[in-house]
Design a protein around this motif. Structure first.
Motif, PDB file in Angstrom:
ATOM      1  N   ILE B 143      43.258 -56.217 114.932  1.00  0.00           N
ATOM      2  CA  ILE B 143      43.571 -56.650 116.356  1.00  0.00           C
ATOM      3  C   ILE B 143      42.995 -55.288 117.157  1.00  0.00           C
ATOM      4  O   ILE B 143      43.610 -54.257 116.980  1.00  0.00           O
ATOM      5  N   LEU B 144      42.358 -55.863 118.247  1.00  0.00           N
ATOM      6  CA  LEU B 144      42.076 -54.664 119.328  1.00  0.00           C
ATOM      7  C   LEU B 144      42.816 -54.830 120.463  1.00  0.00           C
ATOM      8  O   LEU B 144      42.673 -56.064 120.981  1.00  0.00           O
ATOM      9  N   ASP B 145      43.362 -53.656 121.171  1.00  0.00           N
ATOM     10  CA  ASP B 145      43.896 -53.723 122.349  1.00  0.00           C
ATOM     11  C   ASP B 145      44.881 -54.583 122.605  1.00  0.00           C
ATOM     12  O   ASP B 145      45.203 -55.291 123.375  1.00  0.00           O
ATOM     13  N   SER B 146      45.654 -54.866 121.247  1.00  0.00           N
ATOM     14  CA  SER B 146      46.660 -55.864 120.996  1.00  0.00           C
ATOM     15  C   SER B 146      46.504 -57.307 121.561  1.00  0.00           C
ATOM     16  O   SER B 146      47.361 -58.120 121.857  1.00  0.00           O
ATOM     17  N   TYR B 147      45.259 -57.545 121.381  1.00  0.00           N
ATOM     18  CA  TYR B 147      44.927 -58.963 122.162  1.00  0.00           C
ATOM     19  C   TYR B 147      43.696 -59.660 121.353  1.00  0.00           C
ATOM     20  O   TYR B 147      43.579 -60.553 120.870  1.00  0.00           O
ATOM     21  N   PHE B 148      42.635 -58.650 121.467  1.00  0.00           N
ATOM     22  CA  PHE B 148      41.200 -59.121 120.936  1.00  0.00           C
ATOM     23  C   PHE B 148      41.058 -59.281 119.497  1.00  0.00           C
ATOM     24  O   PHE B 148      41.680 -58.459 118.716  1.00  0.00           O
ATOM     25  N   GLU B 149      40.839 -60.386 118.946  1.00  0.00           N
ATOM     26  CA  GLU B 149      40.636 -60.437 117.465  1.00  0.00           C
ATOM     27  C   GLU B 149      39.207 -60.653 116.994  1.00  0.00           C
ATOM     28  O   GLU B 149      38.344 -60.772 117.764  1.00  0.00           O
ATOM     29  N   PHE B 150      38.977 -60.297 115.707  1.00  0.00           N
ATOM     30  CA  PHE B 150      37.879 -60.471 115.016  1.00  0.00           C
ATOM     31  C   PHE B 150      37.437 -61.734 114.374  1.00  0.00           C
ATOM     32  O   PHE B 150      38.371 -62.504 113.812  1.00  0.00           O
TER      33      PHE B 150
END
Lengths: 82, 278
Positions: B143-150
């Motif tokens: 997870i990126l920045d507690s929100y964005f997913e791959f």
């Protein structure tokens, strides 16, 4: 009375940093360092943001900064907070 | 044109260095440069993060490209959030994550300087608030920045295999802009084309440099237009950033001396580079 900016509706912020880009653009630079607006993401909750405005923002074109925010987080206030 | 600045991180030896690579300039950035870096370092199972020359400067150029191998296929994935900005303002064009660590490690990267932290480190306590992007394995995913997913689980598998718990990337550099009038004109011109973005505006966490707040930013992207993803613009801004005139104007303003032909044939360069890996 001199005007400044207040982040009156912080819960609306979704972290796009367009306000920060506008501040830096008015200061003829690109980057995060030294911006008069800082956008902080909640470290545990990626859905919430806090917006901090440096009083020095009065040196910039306040109207352009307020207008760049599509979420209307910012408003123009008198420097005494009114 | 200035050489590309690539942070090479050797997870096996826990060492890092910034490499100045003029040979990458023709690849512009993003996926085309990412695939070339993969080709150069394919023997160390690299995961390549790359941005393009417009990241941090123009709206909707809001993604970071990841290139990695998955079951014999070279995948290009894109994620939004604040990572593209933080890489730009670290003074980096790409990061290569090479090899694997012998024990779990978390990377703290400040303006390209890497500190290898062990598993007791708390990613939320690293970096500089307001200037960092946090990439972390959590909730069973990357997870990126507690929100964005791959999209898909490809990178999660890679990170787990490399014993890489994540990375905190902070950028504090600033770049002066000489012709602010021209820059503002170009910026506003692109913002004026907001209606051409192929996604509806919303109120969800938005990527840095994009005021759309769409529902789809959380998902990331796989593949897509080579020019757009060499820049690295959002796929939903394809109508804007596949326009060679717009791209050429933005690149020229920033001092890049690409020719129209170079931009027109970028997809061919990408294909040829991919064949080098096969």
């Amino acid at each position: 009375m001199a005007k400044t900016i207040k982040a009156s509706y912080q819960s609306r912020c979704f972290g796009c940093e367009m306000c920060l880009m506008e501040c830096q653009r008015q200061m003829k630079k690109a980057g995060l360092e030294g911006s008069y607006i800082r956008v902080l993401r909640d470290a545990k909750n990626g859905l919430e943001f806090r917006v901090y405005v440096d009083p020095k923002i009065r040196e910039l074109n306040i109207d352009r900064i307020i207008k760049v925010c599509v979420r209307q987080v910012l408003e123009e206030v008198d420097e005494d907070g009114a | 044109m200035e050489p590309k600045r690539v942070l090479y991180i050797n997870l096996s030896s826990k060492s890092s260095s910034i490499q100045y690579m003029p040979e990458l300039v023709d690849y512009v950035g993003g996926v085309t440069m990412g695939v070339k870096l993969f080709a150069l370092y394919k023997d160390v199972d690299p995961v390549v993060l790359s941005i393009g020359p417009l990241n941090g400067y123009f709206p909707f150029v809001s993604k970071t490209c990841f290139v990695a191998e998955n079951e014999g296929v070279i995948e290009d994935l894109y994620i939004g959030g604040s990572l593209g900005f933080r890489l730009r303002f670290s003074g980096l064009d790409a990061i290569v994550l090479a090899g694997s660590s012998s024990e779990a490690v978390l990377l703290d990267i400040l303006d390209g300087k890497v500190t290898f932290m062990d598993e007791t480190a708390d990613s939320s306590a690293l970096g500089l608030p307001g200037k960092r992007s946090v990439l972390a394995l959590s909730r069973g995913g990357l997870i990126l920045d507690s929100y964005f997913e791959f999209p898909s689980g490809i990178l999660e598998k890679k990170f787990i295999a490399k014993k890489l718990l994540g990375a905190v990337i902070t950028g504090t550099k600033t770049f002066s802009i000489a012709d602010i009038g021209k820059y503002t004109e170009l910026f506003n011109q692109i913002m004026g084309e907001k209606d051409r973005i192929k996604v509806a505006p919303g109120s969800h966490p938005s990527c840095s440099g994009c005021p759309m707040g769409c529902t789809l930013s959380v998902n990331g992207e796989i593949g897509g237009n080579i020019l757009v993803h060499s820049l690295v613009a959002c796929g939903f801004a394809e109508d804007i950033y596949s326009n060679l005139g717009t791209v050429f104007a933005c690149l020229s303003f920033l001092g890049y001396k690409y020719t129209h032909e170079q931009l027109e044939t970028l997809a061919d360069l990408f294909s040829r580079t991919l064949k080098e890996i096969a």
